[in-house]
Design a protein around this motif. Structure first.
Motif, PDB file in Angstrom:
ATOM      1  N   GLU A   1       0.837  -1.206   0.000  1.00 21.72           N
ATOM      2  CA  GLU A   1       0.000   0.000   0.000  1.00 21.72           C
ATOM      3  C   GLU A   1       0.874   1.259   0.000  1.00 21.72           C
ATOM      4  OE1 GLU A   1      -3.435   1.870   2.907  1.00 21.72           O
ATOM      5  OE2 GLU A   1      -3.073  -0.283   2.966  1.00 21.72           O
ATOM      6  N   LEU A   2       1.911   1.254   0.816  1.00 20.66           N
ATOM      7  CA  LEU A   2       2.819   2.405   0.859  1.00 20.66           C
ATOM      8  C   LEU A   2       3.608   2.541  -0.435  1.00 20.66           C
ATOM      9  CD1 LEU A   2       4.123   2.163   4.520  1.00 20.66           C
ATOM     10  CD2 LEU A   2       2.634   3.922   3.557  1.00 20.66           C
ATOM     11  N   ASP A   3       4.059   1.417  -0.989  1.00 23.24           N
ATOM     12  CA  ASP A   3       4.800   1.469  -2.258  1.00 23.24           C
ATOM     13  C   ASP A   3       3.940   2.066  -3.368  1.00 23.24           C
ATOM     14  OD1 ASP A   3       7.098   0.415  -1.154  1.00 23.24           O
ATOM     15  OD2 ASP A   3       6.704  -1.632  -1.838  1.00 23.24           O
ATOM     16  N   LEU A   4       2.662   1.695  -3.418  1.00 20.91           N
ATOM     17  CA  LEU A   4       1.749   2.245  -4.420  1.00 20.91           C
ATOM     18  C   LEU A   4       1.561   3.744  -4.213  1.00 20.91           C
ATOM     19  CD1 LEU A   4      -0.176   1.790  -6.802  1.00 20.91           C
ATOM     20  CD2 LEU A   4      -1.945   1.207  -5.129  1.00 20.91           C
ATOM     21  N   ARG A   5       1.387   4.145  -2.972  1.00 18.92           N
ATOM     22  CA  ARG A   5       1.223   5.567  -2.679  1.00 18.92           C
ATOM     23  C   ARG A   5       2.483   6.352  -3.036  1.00 18.92           C
ATOM     24  NH1 ARG A   5      -0.413   6.027   2.810  1.00 18.92           N
ATOM     25  NH2 ARG A   5      -2.291   5.026   2.086  1.00 18.92           N
ATOM     26  N   ILE A   6       3.645   5.799  -2.751  1.00 23.36           N
ATOM     27  CA  ILE A   6       4.915   6.451  -3.102  1.00 23.36           C
ATOM     28  C   ILE A   6       5.032   6.593  -4.611  1.00 23.36           C
ATOM     29  CG2 ILE A   6       7.424   6.128  -3.145  1.00 23.36           C
ATOM     30  CD1 ILE A   6       7.087   4.882  -0.287  1.00 23.36           C
ATOM     31  N   ALA A   7       4.651   5.546  -5.355  1.00 25.24           N
ATOM     32  CA  ALA A   7       4.718   5.609  -6.819  1.00 25.24           C
ATOM     33  C   ALA A   7       3.791   6.692  -7.357  1.00 25.24           C
ATOM     34  CB  ALA A   7       4.356   4.250  -7.426  1.00 25.24           C
ATOM     35  N   LYS A   8       2.581   6.800  -6.798  1.00 30.42           N
ATOM     36  CA  LYS A   8       1.644   7.825  -7.254  1.00 30.42           C
ATOM     37  C   LYS A   8       2.153   9.223  -6.922  1.00 30.42           C
ATOM     38  CE  LYS A   8      -2.643   5.254  -7.434  1.00 30.42           C
ATOM     39  NZ  LYS A   8      -4.043   5.199  -7.028  1.00 30.42           N
ATOM     40  N   MET A   9       2.725   9.385  -5.749  1.00 24.04           N
ATOM     41  CA  MET A   9       3.258  10.691  -5.366  1.00 24.04           C
ATOM     42  C   MET A   9       4.467  11.063  -6.231  1.00 24.04           C
ATOM     43  SD  MET A   9       1.272  11.950  -3.120  1.00 24.04           S
ATOM     44  CE  MET A   9       2.222  13.297  -2.491  1.00 24.04           C
ATOM     45  N   THR A  10       5.296  10.086  -6.561  1.00 21.10           N
ATOM     46  CA  THR A  10       6.438  10.344  -7.439  1.00 21.10           C
ATOM     47  C   THR A  10       5.946  10.756  -8.817  1.00 21.10           C
ATOM     48  OG1 THR A  10       7.792   8.773  -6.216  1.00 21.10           O
ATOM     49  CG2 THR A  10       8.527   9.330  -8.437  1.00 21.10           C
ATOM     50  N   GLN A  11       4.936  10.069  -9.320  1.00 22.60           N
ATOM     51  CA  GLN A  11       4.359  10.413 -10.622  1.00 22.60           C
ATOM     52  C   GLN A  11       3.771  11.824 -10.582  1.00 22.60           C
ATOM     53  OE1 GLN A  11       1.173   7.838 -11.858  1.00 22.60           O
ATOM     54  NE2 GLN A  11       1.176   8.597 -13.955  1.00 22.60           N
ATOM     55  N   LEU A  12       3.070  12.159  -9.521  1.00 24.93           N
ATOM     56  CA  LEU A  12       2.508  13.491  -9.374  1.00 24.93           C
ATOM     57  C   LEU A  12       3.622  14.537  -9.371  1.00 24.93           C
ATOM     58  CD1 LEU A  12       0.234  15.510  -8.783  1.00 24.93           C
ATOM     59  CD2 LEU A  12       0.484  14.928  -6.366  1.00 24.93           C
ATOM     60  N   ARG A  13       4.655  14.296  -8.587  1.00 29.67           N
ATOM     61  CA  ARG A  13       5.772  15.232  -8.523  1.00 29.67           C
ATOM     62  C   ARG A  13       6.411  15.418  -9.892  1.00 29.67           C
ATOM     63  NH1 ARG A  13      10.617  12.648  -6.219  1.00 29.67           N
ATOM     64  NH2 ARG A  13      10.690  12.006  -8.381  1.00 29.67           N
ATOM     65  N   ASP A  14       6.609  14.331 -10.612  1.00 25.41           N
ATOM     66  CA  ASP A  14       7.271  14.387 -11.907  1.00 25.41           C
ATOM     67  C   ASP A  14       6.407  15.044 -12.988  1.00 25.41           C
ATOM     68  OD1 ASP A  14       9.388  13.167 -10.667  1.00 25.41           O
ATOM     69  OD2 ASP A  14       9.028  11.188 -11.561  1.00 25.41           O
ATOM     70  N   GLN A  15       5.089  14.998 -12.845  1.00 30.51           N
ATOM     71  CA  GLN A  15       4.196  15.564 -13.852  1.00 30.51           C
ATOM     72  C   GLN A  15       3.635  16.927 -13.460  1.00 30.51           C
ATOM     73  OE1 GLN A  15       1.139  12.702 -14.628  1.00 30.51           O
ATOM     74  NE2 GLN A  15       2.508  11.305 -15.685  1.00 30.51           N
ATOM     75  N   LEU A  16       3.939  17.376 -12.269  1.00 31.95           N
ATOM     76  CA  LEU A  16       3.311  18.570 -11.733  1.00 31.95           C
ATOM     77  C   LEU A  16       3.506  19.799 -12.606  1.00 31.95           C
ATOM     78  CD1 LEU A  16       1.622  19.242  -9.294  1.00 31.95           C
ATOM     79  CD2 LEU A  16       3.705  19.772  -8.054  1.00 31.95           C
ATOM     80  N   ASP A  17       4.659  19.966 -13.218  1.00 29.26           N
ATOM     81  CA  ASP A  17       4.915  21.184 -13.981  1.00 29.26           C
ATOM     82  C   ASP A  17       4.760  21.016 -15.487  1.00 29.26           C
ATOM     83  OD1 ASP A  17       7.092  19.606 -14.425  1.00 29.26           O
ATOM     84  OD2 ASP A  17       8.586  21.143 -14.017  1.00 29.26           O
ATOM     85  N   GLN A  18       4.353  19.859 -15.969  1.00 30.39           N
ATOM     86  CA  GLN A  18       4.296  19.633 -17.410  1.00 30.39           C
ATOM     87  C   GLN A  18       3.247  20.489 -18.106  1.00 30.39           C
ATOM     88  OE1 GLN A  18       3.993  15.458 -18.150  1.00 30.39           O
ATOM     89  NE2 GLN A  18       6.006  15.035 -17.287  1.00 30.39           N
ATOM     90  N   CYS A  19       2.082  20.681 -17.546  1.00 29.15           N
ATOM     91  CA  CYS A  19       1.041  21.455 -18.218  1.00 29.15           C
ATOM     92  C   CYS A  19       1.332  22.948 -18.143  1.00 29.15           C
ATOM     93  CB  CYS A  19      -0.325  21.164 -17.610  1.00 29.15           C
ATOM     94  SG  CYS A  19      -1.660  21.885 -18.574  1.00 29.15           S
ATOM     95  N   ILE A  20       1.934  23.408 -17.093  1.00 30.51           N
ATOM     96  CA  ILE A  20       2.218  24.830 -16.938  1.00 30.51           C
ATOM     97  C   ILE A  20       3.114  25.306 -18.080  1.00 30.51           C
ATOM     98  CG2 ILE A  20       3.233  26.575 -15.413  1.00 30.51           C
ATOM     99  CD1 ILE A  20       0.654  25.244 -14.352  1.00 30.51           C
ATOM    100  N   GLY A  21       3.983  24.456 -18.584  1.00 27.28           N
ATOM    101  CA  GLY A  21       4.907  24.823 -19.653  1.00 27.28           C
ATOM    102  C   GLY A  21       4.225  25.235 -20.943  1.00 27.28           C
ATOM    103  N   CYS A  22       3.020  24.753 -21.218  1.00 26.02           N
ATOM    104  CA  CYS A  22       2.345  25.108 -22.473  1.00 26.02           C
ATOM    105  C   CYS A  22       1.693  26.475 -22.387  1.00 26.02           C
ATOM    106  CB  CYS A  22       1.319  24.048 -22.875  1.00 26.02           C
ATOM    107  SG  CYS A  22      -0.186  24.085 -21.885  1.00 26.02           S
ATOM    108  N   GLY A  23       1.461  26.976 -21.201  1.00 22.98           N
ATOM    109  CA  GLY A  23       0.903  28.307 -21.023  1.00 22.98           C
ATOM    110  C   GLY A  23      -0.603  28.370 -20.968  1.00 22.98           C
ATOM    111  N   CYS A  24      -1.313  27.305 -21.310  1.00 23.26           N
ATOM    112  CA  CYS A  24      -2.785  27.387 -21.327  1.00 23.26           C
ATOM    113  C   CYS A  24      -3.385  27.244 -19.935  1.00 23.26           C
ATOM    114  CB  CYS A  24      -3.374  26.357 -22.276  1.00 23.26           C
ATOM    115  SG  CYS A  24      -3.333  24.670 -21.638  1.00 23.26           S
TER     116      CYS A  24
END
Length: 153
Positions: free
Chosen positions: A102-125
């Protein structure tokens, strides 16, 4: 140095004594009992009395909560333990192994969130709904409401 009264060690504890020994508020002790995580008995004066093993159960609850384990998972794990004795090393090993996935899954989701957090901001929309990079044509709306990209493997 204060002498330990061996008779007092084996006595049941009041809610205040459990709170003081565990470092948990009385209201939390009552909450844990209401949720079935710990148990007490009523004495002749209708006051709650707790066996000493409740201290170990409260410690397990607090450690699990600090690790981010949901209360429902903690309750299920504690329900698997025998009543009337403190959880031991083997019990803790079994409980913590069950929570590891359960913790490993939560860590993976949080890592994915952290890694994707700024991707949409880069397009400006600044809009997932209209973003041609992350969600072209709002395709994700077909899967239902709420965030979808973080739930994919």
């Amino acid at each position: 140095m204060k002498k330990i009264d061996k008779e007092h060690i084996h006595m049941e504890m009041t809610v205040g004594e459990v709170a003081a020994r565990s470092g948990v508020a009385v209201s939390a002790i009552h909450f844990y009992e209401a949720k079935g995580l710990i148990f007490s008995r009523r004495n002749a004066g209708n006051q709650r009395r707790y066996a000493r093993d409740v201290l170990r159960r409260v410690a397990v609850i607090k450690v699990a909560q600090r690790a981010g384990i949901p209360l429902a998972s903690i309750a299920a794990a504690l329900a698997s333990l025998p009543q009337g004795r403190a959880p031991g090393t083997h019990d803790w090993a079994r409980l913590s192994a069950g929570w590891r996935a359960e913790l490993d899954l939560r860590i993976a989701k949080m890592t994915q969130l952290r890694d994707q957090l700024d991707q949409c901001i880069g397009c400006g929309c600044l809009s997932i709904e209209h973003c041609g990079l992350r969600n072209p044509g709002d395709q994700l709306s077909e899967q239902g409401a709420g965030p979808r990209l973080l739930e994919s493997p």
